[in-house]
Design a protein around this motif. Sequence first.
Motif, PDB file in Angstrom:
ATOM      1  N   GLY A  32       0.749  -1.227  -0.123  1.00 17.49           N
ATOM      2  CA  GLY A  32      -0.046   0.161   0.064  1.00 17.49           C
ATOM      3  C   GLY A  32       0.898   1.407  -0.013  1.00 17.49           C
ATOM      4  O   GLY A  32       0.434   2.421  -0.428  1.00 17.49           O
ATOM      5  N   ASN A  33       1.966   0.997   0.606  1.00 13.48           N
ATOM      6  CA  ASN A  33       2.740   2.456   0.591  1.00 13.48           C
ATOM      7  C   ASN A  33       4.239   2.337  -0.333  1.00 13.48           C
ATOM      8  O   ASN A  33       4.485   2.955  -0.920  1.00 13.48           O
ATOM      9  N   VAL A  34       4.845   0.808  -0.157  1.00 11.09           N
ATOM     10  CA  VAL A  34       6.013   0.669  -0.532  1.00 11.09           C
ATOM     11  C   VAL A  34       5.846  -0.343  -1.791  1.00 11.09           C
ATOM     12  O   VAL A  34       5.149  -1.517  -1.487  1.00 11.09           O
ATOM     13  N   ILE A  35       6.488  -0.272  -2.950  1.00  9.74           N
ATOM     14  CA  ILE A  35       6.335  -1.046  -3.952  1.00  9.74           C
ATOM     15  C   ILE A  35       7.448  -2.188  -3.898  1.00  9.74           C
ATOM     16  O   ILE A  35       8.619  -1.732  -3.696  1.00  9.74           O
ATOM     17  N   TYR A  36       6.882  -3.471  -3.736  1.00  6.61           N
ATOM     18  CA  TYR A  36       7.790  -4.605  -3.624  1.00  6.61           C
ATOM     19  C   TYR A  36       8.565  -4.864  -4.876  1.00  6.61           C
ATOM     20  O   TYR A  36       9.558  -5.086  -4.931  1.00  6.61           O
ATOM     21  N   ASP A  37       7.746  -5.128  -6.025  1.00  8.24           N
ATOM     22  CA  ASP A  37       8.132  -5.261  -7.197  1.00  8.24           C
ATOM     23  C   ASP A  37       7.158  -4.843  -8.086  1.00  8.24           C
ATOM     24  O   ASP A  37       6.057  -4.784  -7.836  1.00  8.24           O
ATOM     25  N   LEU A  38       7.631  -4.708  -9.424  1.00  6.64           N
ATOM     26  CA  LEU A  38       6.952  -4.093 -10.483  1.00  6.64           C
ATOM     27  C   LEU A  38       6.973  -4.904 -11.593  1.00  6.64           C
ATOM     28  O   LEU A  38       8.239  -5.298 -12.094  1.00  6.64           O
ATOM     29  N   TYR A  39       6.024  -5.270 -12.195  1.00 11.58           N
ATOM     30  CA  TYR A  39       6.132  -6.204 -13.589  1.00 11.58           C
ATOM     31  C   TYR A  39       5.188  -5.576 -14.583  1.00 11.58           C
ATOM     32  O   TYR A  39       4.137  -4.844 -14.515  1.00 11.58           O
ATOM     33  N   ALA A  40       5.662  -5.706 -15.843  1.00 12.86           N
ATOM     34  CA  ALA A  40       5.194  -5.172 -17.106  1.00 12.86           C
ATOM     35  C   ALA A  40       5.119  -6.346 -18.014  1.00 12.86           C
ATOM     36  O   ALA A  40       5.691  -7.381 -17.956  1.00 12.86           O
ATOM     37  N   TYR A  41       4.175  -6.434 -19.058  1.00 14.74           N
ATOM     38  CA  TYR A  41       3.940  -7.401 -20.073  1.00 14.74           C
ATOM     39  C   TYR A  41       4.233  -6.640 -21.419  1.00 14.74           C
ATOM     40  O   TYR A  41       3.801  -5.788 -22.025  1.00 14.74           O
ATOM     41  N   VAL A  42       5.636  -7.066 -21.774  1.00 13.95           N
ATOM     42  CA  VAL A  42       5.916  -6.327 -23.067  1.00 13.95           C
ATOM     43  C   VAL A  42       6.392  -7.622 -24.101  1.00 13.95           C
ATOM     44  O   VAL A  42       7.122  -8.456 -23.665  1.00 13.95           O
ATOM     45  N   GLU A  43       5.930  -7.269 -25.287  1.00  7.33           N
ATOM     46  CA  GLU A  43       6.605  -8.283 -26.215  1.00  7.33           C
ATOM     47  C   GLU A  43       5.769  -9.737 -25.800  1.00  7.33           C
ATOM     48  O   GLU A  43       6.896 -10.700 -26.249  1.00  7.33           O
ATOM     49  N   GLY A  44       4.908  -9.978 -25.606  1.00  4.89           N
ATOM     50  CA  GLY A  44       4.344 -11.453 -25.317  1.00  4.89           C
ATOM     51  C   GLY A  44       5.000 -12.150 -24.131  1.00  4.89           C
ATOM     52  O   GLY A  44       4.835 -13.247 -23.706  1.00  4.89           O
ATOM     53  N   LYS A  45       5.571 -11.317 -23.064  1.00  4.10           N
ATOM     54  CA  LYS A  45       6.031 -11.889 -21.906  1.00  4.10           C
ATOM     55  C   LYS A  45       6.018 -11.077 -20.568  1.00  4.10           C
ATOM     56  O   LYS A  45       6.101  -9.459 -20.637  1.00  4.10           O
ATOM     57  N   ALA A  46       6.089 -11.562 -19.610  1.00  2.98           N
ATOM     58  CA  ALA A  46       6.093 -10.547 -18.031  1.00  2.98           C
ATOM     59  C   ALA A  46       7.526 -10.518 -17.938  1.00  2.98           C
ATOM     60  O   ALA A  46       8.400 -11.188 -18.097  1.00  2.98           O
ATOM     61  N   VAL A  47       7.617  -8.705 -17.737  1.00  2.00           N
ATOM     62  CA  VAL A  47       9.081  -8.641 -17.423  1.00  2.00           C
ATOM     63  C   VAL A  47       9.103  -7.805 -16.344  1.00  2.00           C
ATOM     64  O   VAL A  47       8.373  -7.075 -15.634  1.00  2.00           O
TER      65      VAL A  47
END
Length: 288
Positions: free
Chosen positions: A174-189
């Motif tokens: 809620g306050n701190v981002i532990y991890d951030l993922y994106a979906y780019v070119e057909g896969k999770a990054v």
Amino acid sequence: MLRRDLRKIYRSFSPDADQKEALQAAILENRPKGTDIKGKKWKPKGQTRIRLTAALIVLLVLAGGIYAAWHFGLLTQAYQAVLEYRQEHVQEQNTTPSEAPPTEEQDSEQTVLESYKTLVSKYRTAIRENWDATRCMEEDISILVTFLTEPDQLSAVRMDLDENGVPELVITDGNVIYDLYAYVEGKAVHVLSGAERNRYSLTAANEIVNVGSNGAASTVYTFYRYSMGNLIVDQRVIFDAGVDPENPWFRGFGEVEDADPISEDDANAIIDSYPTVEIPCVPITEYA
């Protein structure tokens, strides 16, 4: 010879009734089988009727068979036509707007969601099994997870940070981002991973603030713009008392080494211009 003479006598004379009857009886008694009194061939009426009846029955059976075959053929064609119509009608119903097959965009969205579900399940497992820092690093998730004891202490939120139509997955308390993922070119990054002295948070404008510290005398504030799986440095504010205890504040737009000195007031003004916000939470136990 006798039969021929009797027939001649019968034809030549006009006998009285008794004589005629006697002659007819004699002729009939001596006539060849299958001939009448005049010597013509004949068939008993009963036998003829039987044969005619049998022939008629055969004709009727044949006619009925032909009609049945023709009729059955028509019925078969009609039944086939009904089946084809029903099949076409069902296909039309299946392609109505309410039940249309998924579009390419919908398929892509479903793929993204399934990929994120797999990632979220990893965090549930990590907390329930009490993974240590080494295991977390091996599994490429934030070591901040080791401080949690219950899965519902962590949240997974889908947010379209760069507004490109493809949501990112934010793992946060809620306050701190532990991890951030994106979906780019057909896969999770995996875009970023936080740690105890390397924490990330989010602003109302979807900018990402990173605060990294090497101790009380060194802290770096980095302000990022996010775009399609990339963190782009907007600017940095650096506090480094080891370089110049009298003027420890610096500002840069690239590498830390390229920062220029600024006043403490200017440094605080820049930091305050990136206010962080609380991220709406959905516990990973409820993520779908």
